[in-house]
Design a protein around this motif. Structure first.
Motif, mmCIF file in Angstrom:
data_model
loop_
_atom_site.group_PDB
_atom_site.id
_atom_site.type_symbol
_atom_site.label_atom_id
_atom_site.label_comp_id
_atom_site.label_asym_id
_atom_site.label_seq_id
_atom_site.Cartn_x
_atom_site.Cartn_y
_atom_site.Cartn_z
ATOM 1 N N GLU A 35 -31.256 11.904 -24.205
ATOM 2 C CA GLU A 35 -30.228 13.010 -23.873
ATOM 3 C C GLU A 35 -29.094 12.233 -23.415
ATOM 4 O OE1 GLU A 35 -28.576 15.671 -24.906
ATOM 5 O OE2 GLU A 35 -30.501 16.426 -24.608
ATOM 6 N N ASN A 36 -29.352 11.259 -22.390
ATOM 7 C CA ASN A 36 -28.406 10.545 -21.681
ATOM 8 C C ASN A 36 -28.572 9.022 -21.852
ATOM 9 O OD1 ASN A 36 -27.342 13.015 -20.375
ATOM 10 N ND2 ASN A 36 -29.205 12.651 -19.180
ATOM 11 N N VAL A 37 -27.770 8.148 -21.510
ATOM 12 C CA VAL A 37 -28.051 6.558 -21.497
ATOM 13 C C VAL A 37 -28.413 6.255 -19.951
ATOM 14 C CG1 VAL A 37 -27.256 4.461 -22.045
ATOM 15 C CG2 VAL A 37 -26.462 6.403 -23.466
ATOM 16 N N THR A 38 -29.558 5.738 -19.872
ATOM 17 C CA THR A 38 -29.973 5.636 -18.417
ATOM 18 C C THR A 38 -30.089 4.061 -18.205
ATOM 19 O OG1 THR A 38 -31.156 7.710 -18.623
ATOM 20 C CG2 THR A 38 -31.807 6.057 -16.864
ATOM 21 N N PHE A 39 -29.641 3.770 -17.147
ATOM 22 C CA PHE A 39 -29.823 2.279 -16.481
ATOM 23 C C PHE A 39 -30.359 2.132 -15.357
ATOM 24 C CE2 PHE A 39 -26.166 2.062 -19.552
ATOM 25 C CZ PHE A 39 -26.294 0.945 -20.037
ATOM 26 N N ARG A 40 -31.269 0.996 -15.033
ATOM 27 C CA ARG A 40 -31.535 0.830 -13.671
ATOM 28 C C ARG A 40 -30.326 -0.063 -12.978
ATOM 29 N NH1 ARG A 40 -37.661 -0.716 -12.238
ATOM 30 N NH2 ARG A 40 -37.607 -1.251 -10.312
ATOM 31 N N LEU A 41 -30.159 0.473 -11.985
ATOM 32 C CA LEU A 41 -29.015 0.078 -11.096
ATOM 33 C C LEU A 41 -29.519 -0.666 -9.812
ATOM 34 C CD1 LEU A 41 -25.899 -0.511 -10.307
ATOM 35 C CD2 LEU A 41 -25.950 1.769 -9.652
ATOM 36 N N THR A 42 -29.270 -1.955 -9.707
ATOM 37 C CA THR A 42 -30.019 -2.839 -8.596
ATOM 38 C C THR A 42 -28.627 -3.239 -7.760
ATOM 39 O OG1 THR A 42 -32.076 -3.310 -9.777
ATOM 40 C CG2 THR A 42 -31.437 -4.646 -7.697
ATOM 41 N N ASP A 43 -29.097 -2.921 -6.242
ATOM 42 C CA ASP A 43 -28.061 -3.459 -5.098
ATOM 43 C C ASP A 43 -28.583 -4.889 -5.087
ATOM 44 O OD1 ASP A 43 -27.004 -4.422 -2.994
ATOM 45 O OD2 ASP A 43 -26.628 -2.140 -2.433
ATOM 46 N N GLY A 44 -27.570 -5.765 -5.426
ATOM 47 C CA GLY A 44 -27.903 -7.320 -5.349
ATOM 48 C C GLY A 44 -28.242 -7.941 -3.952
ATOM 49 N N ARG A 45 -27.651 -7.053 -3.014
ATOM 50 C CA ARG A 45 -27.757 -7.370 -1.829
ATOM 51 C C ARG A 45 -29.008 -6.924 -0.953
ATOM 52 N NH1 ARG A 45 -26.394 -5.235 3.242
ATOM 53 N NH2 ARG A 45 -25.616 -3.594 2.380
ATOM 54 N N THR A 46 -29.393 -5.580 -1.206
ATOM 55 C CA THR A 46 -30.364 -5.246 -0.705
ATOM 56 C C THR A 46 -31.734 -5.027 -1.350
ATOM 57 O OG1 THR A 46 -29.838 -3.028 -1.269
ATOM 58 C CG2 THR A 46 -29.015 -3.671 0.709
ATOM 59 N N VAL A 51 -30.739 4.851 -10.207
ATOM 60 C CA VAL A 51 -30.460 5.226 -11.800
ATOM 61 C C VAL A 51 -29.207 5.400 -11.914
ATOM 62 C CG1 VAL A 51 -31.668 6.868 -13.720
ATOM 63 C CG2 VAL A 51 -33.172 6.003 -11.770
ATOM 64 N N LEU A 52 -28.648 5.049 -12.955
ATOM 65 C CA LEU A 52 -27.585 5.380 -13.259
ATOM 66 C C LEU A 52 -27.467 5.974 -14.851
ATOM 67 C CD1 LEU A 52 -24.026 3.545 -13.126
ATOM 68 C CD2 LEU A 52 -24.539 4.536 -15.088
ATOM 69 N N ARG A 53 -26.978 7.238 -14.858
ATOM 70 C CA ARG A 53 -26.989 7.899 -15.984
ATOM 71 C C ARG A 53 -25.817 8.123 -16.329
ATOM 72 N NH1 ARG A 53 -30.518 13.340 -15.828
ATOM 73 N NH2 ARG A 53 -29.398 13.487 -13.984
ATOM 74 N N LEU A 54 -25.267 7.920 -17.771
ATOM 75 C CA LEU A 54 -24.182 8.385 -18.513
ATOM 76 C C LEU A 54 -24.743 9.435 -19.419
ATOM 77 C CD1 LEU A 54 -22.916 4.672 -19.777
ATOM 78 C CD2 LEU A 54 -22.119 6.035 -17.942
ATOM 79 N N HIS A 55 -24.104 10.634 -18.834
ATOM 80 C CA HIS A 55 -24.543 11.992 -19.352
ATOM 81 C C HIS A 55 -23.884 12.036 -20.614
ATOM 82 C CE1 HIS A 55 -26.655 13.422 -15.746
ATOM 83 N NE2 HIS A 55 -25.842 12.621 -15.090
ATOM 84 N N ARG A 56 -24.711 12.916 -21.557
ATOM 85 C CA ARG A 56 -24.251 12.943 -22.921
ATOM 86 C C ARG A 56 -23.005 14.216 -22.884
ATOM 87 N NH1 ARG A 56 -26.959 12.830 -27.750
ATOM 88 N NH2 ARG A 56 -26.224 14.112 -29.399
ATOM 89 N N LEU A 107 -19.800 11.540 -18.023
ATOM 90 C CA LEU A 107 -20.061 11.618 -16.539
ATOM 91 C C LEU A 107 -21.115 10.706 -16.225
ATOM 92 C CD1 LEU A 107 -19.453 15.606 -15.840
ATOM 93 C CD2 LEU A 107 -17.813 13.718 -15.010
ATOM 94 N N ALA A 108 -20.641 9.892 -14.994
ATOM 95 C CA ALA A 108 -21.485 9.096 -14.665
ATOM 96 C C ALA A 108 -22.053 9.556 -13.152
ATOM 97 C CB ALA A 108 -21.196 7.667 -14.450
ATOM 98 N N GLY A 109 -23.476 9.611 -12.940
ATOM 99 C CA GLY A 109 -24.113 9.804 -11.814
ATOM 100 C C GLY A 109 -25.268 8.897 -11.379
ATOM 101 N N VAL A 110 -25.450 8.720 -10.105
ATOM 102 C CA VAL A 110 -26.597 8.113 -9.474
ATOM 103 C C VAL A 110 -27.506 8.683 -8.706
ATOM 104 C CG1 VAL A 110 -26.853 5.781 -8.123
ATOM 105 C CG2 VAL A 110 -25.050 5.914 -9.797
ATOM 106 N N THR A 111 -28.825 8.253 -9.098
ATOM 107 C CA THR A 111 -29.875 8.784 -8.117
ATOM 108 C C THR A 111 -30.662 7.539 -7.713
ATOM 109 O OG1 THR A 111 -31.227 9.435 -10.074
ATOM 110 C CG2 THR A 111 -30.015 11.282 -9.148
ATOM 111 N N ARG A 112 -31.758 7.919 -6.601
ATOM 112 C CA ARG A 112 -32.446 6.854 -6.370
ATOM 113 C C ARG A 112 -33.525 6.742 -7.304
ATOM 114 N NH1 ARG A 112 -33.284 4.812 -1.126
ATOM 115 N NH2 ARG A 112 -31.907 6.265 -0.104
ATOM 116 N N TRP A 113 -33.830 5.500 -7.321
ATOM 117 C CA TRP A 113 -34.986 5.062 -8.022
ATOM 118 C C TRP A 113 -36.241 5.275 -7.473
ATOM 119 C CZ3 TRP A 113 -35.144 2.847 -13.119
ATOM 120 C CH2 TRP A 113 -36.315 2.349 -13.439
ATOM 121 N N ILE A 114 -37.230 6.280 -8.343
ATOM 122 C CA ILE A 114 -38.499 6.677 -7.713
ATOM 123 C C ILE A 114 -39.384 5.712 -8.624
ATOM 124 C CG2 ILE A 114 -40.122 8.303 -7.641
ATOM 125 C CD1 ILE A 114 -37.953 10.487 -7.991
ATOM 126 N N GLU A 115 -40.332 4.922 -7.784
ATOM 127 C CA GLU A 115 -41.270 3.933 -8.090
ATOM 128 C C GLU A 115 -42.244 4.576 -8.645
ATOM 129 O OE1 GLU A 115 -41.042 0.822 -8.834
ATOM 130 O OE2 GLU A 115 -39.342 0.083 -7.925
#
Length: 334
Positions: A35-46, A51-56, A107-115
């Motif tokens: 439905e969306n295009v989903t990426f794993r977004l990692t903070d290179g420092r921490t 999760v970054l979603r580019l919404h349809r 629209l791009a939105g970000v949520t915390r990755w759930i392991e």
């Protein structure tokens, strides 16, 4: 769509959108195109993952996406594991992002990755075949907990999500598209599906919509949208959340299991788990076959509207299932 093509089309836009969020040295990897295009977004420092979603475009408005976040926050407050949003550096929930490869603005939105491991993948292991009823029992209890929360919760003013009522599911312009027009259907299939749709629409129209049976539901709680974390499950992907019949939510969880030899056992385990948490009268549970057919039909509409999605080996068995269920429905009604 192949991963390399999706990365080419959407990767640059995702990297640009990531700059708006408080993530240092952002690193992205493609997860899925659905439905969306989903990426794993990692903070290179921490090392923190998001999760970054580019919404349809055209699917959910910004107000509807904001409502999704309001509900997931309420679910977390009720003790359920659900996505946690991250605001942009300037406090916005979403940012518009041009996608040069497609000419869209998403629209791009970000949520915390759930392991966790996707429940679908977890249960594919032959060593876990005997665990399926156990996990569907747990899933039934989890679905019941979401229903208890939404039944008792009053959404704030301005809360906007679509309605999956008779028209939303089976009307002339259903939420997920005209399933009767899918290219994989023969002319005979199409006539069969349209005849079944007319009966199903009538039956749905006759169902009550009081809060005990109709309310805010996830509407896509299949095992691909659940993560195994120890003995618990976490819910992801609230993109389809809507006001609808709670039996539809239950049917979603069970639809893909219908071809499994242990379907009856899995179904009964799910319903037992549900009933340990929330009441489900027999008259309501008896609607399950109707809603299983509804779910299969709307998924066909979803695929019809999204030709870029490859259904793989899933499509033909599902159409065969629809034929069986639709013919049984027509035979039942004379």
């Amino acid at each position: 769509m192949e991963g390399a093509e999706a990365e080419r089309l959407f990767g640059p836009a995702a990297r640009e959108a990531a700059k708006a969020f408080p993530v240092d040295d952002p690193r992205l990897s493609l997860v899925t195109v659905s439905e969306n295009v989903t990426f794993r977004l990692t903070d290179g420092r921490t090392g923190q993952d998001w999760v970054l979603r580019l919404h349809r475009p055209g699917y959910n408005s910004e107000a509807e996406l904001e409502a999704e976040r309001v509900w997931t926050s309420a679910l977390r407050a009720a003790g359920l594991a659900a996505p946690e949003p991250l605001a942009t550096r300037d406090g916005r929930a979403f940012v518009p992002q041009a996608v040069a490869g497609t000419g869209e603005v998403r629209l791009a939105g970000v949520t915390r990755w759930i392991e966790g491991e996707v429940l679908d993948d977890f249960l594919e292991s032959p060593s876990r075949t005997g665990e399926r009823p156990l996990w569907f029992h747990r899933l039934g209890a989890l679905v019941a907990r979401t229903h208890l929360q939404s039944e008792a919760w009053t959404p704030p003013p301005g809360f906007a999500r679509t309605r999956l009522d008779a028209d939303g599911l089976m009307g002339p312009a259903p939420r997920w598209g005209p399933f009767w027009d899918h290219a994989a259907l023969t002319a005979e299939d199409r006539d069969l599906v349209l005849a079944a749709r007319k009966i199903v629409h009538g039956r749905l129209s006759a169902l009550p919509q009081d809060p005990a049976v109709f309310g805010l539901i996830h509407a896509d709680l299949h095992p691909g949208n659940l993560l195994v974390r120890g003995d618990d499950l976490a819910i992801i992907d609230f993109d389809d959340a809507a006001f609808g019949w709670r039996m539809y939510d239950i049917a979603v969880a069970l639809t893909h299991q219908q071809a499994s030899p242990d379907f009856a056992e899995v179904r009964d385990a799910f319903l037992a788990g549900y009933r340990e948490v929330r009441d489900l009268p027999e008259a309501e549970a008896a609607q399950l076959p109707l809603f299983l057919l509804v779910r299969s039909l709307v998924q066909l509409g979803w695929l019809h509207e999204r030709p870029e999605i490859d259904p793989g080996e899933w499509l033909e068995p599902r159409i065969a299932q629809i034929r069986l269920q639709a013919r049984a429905l027509l035979a039942e009604t004379g």
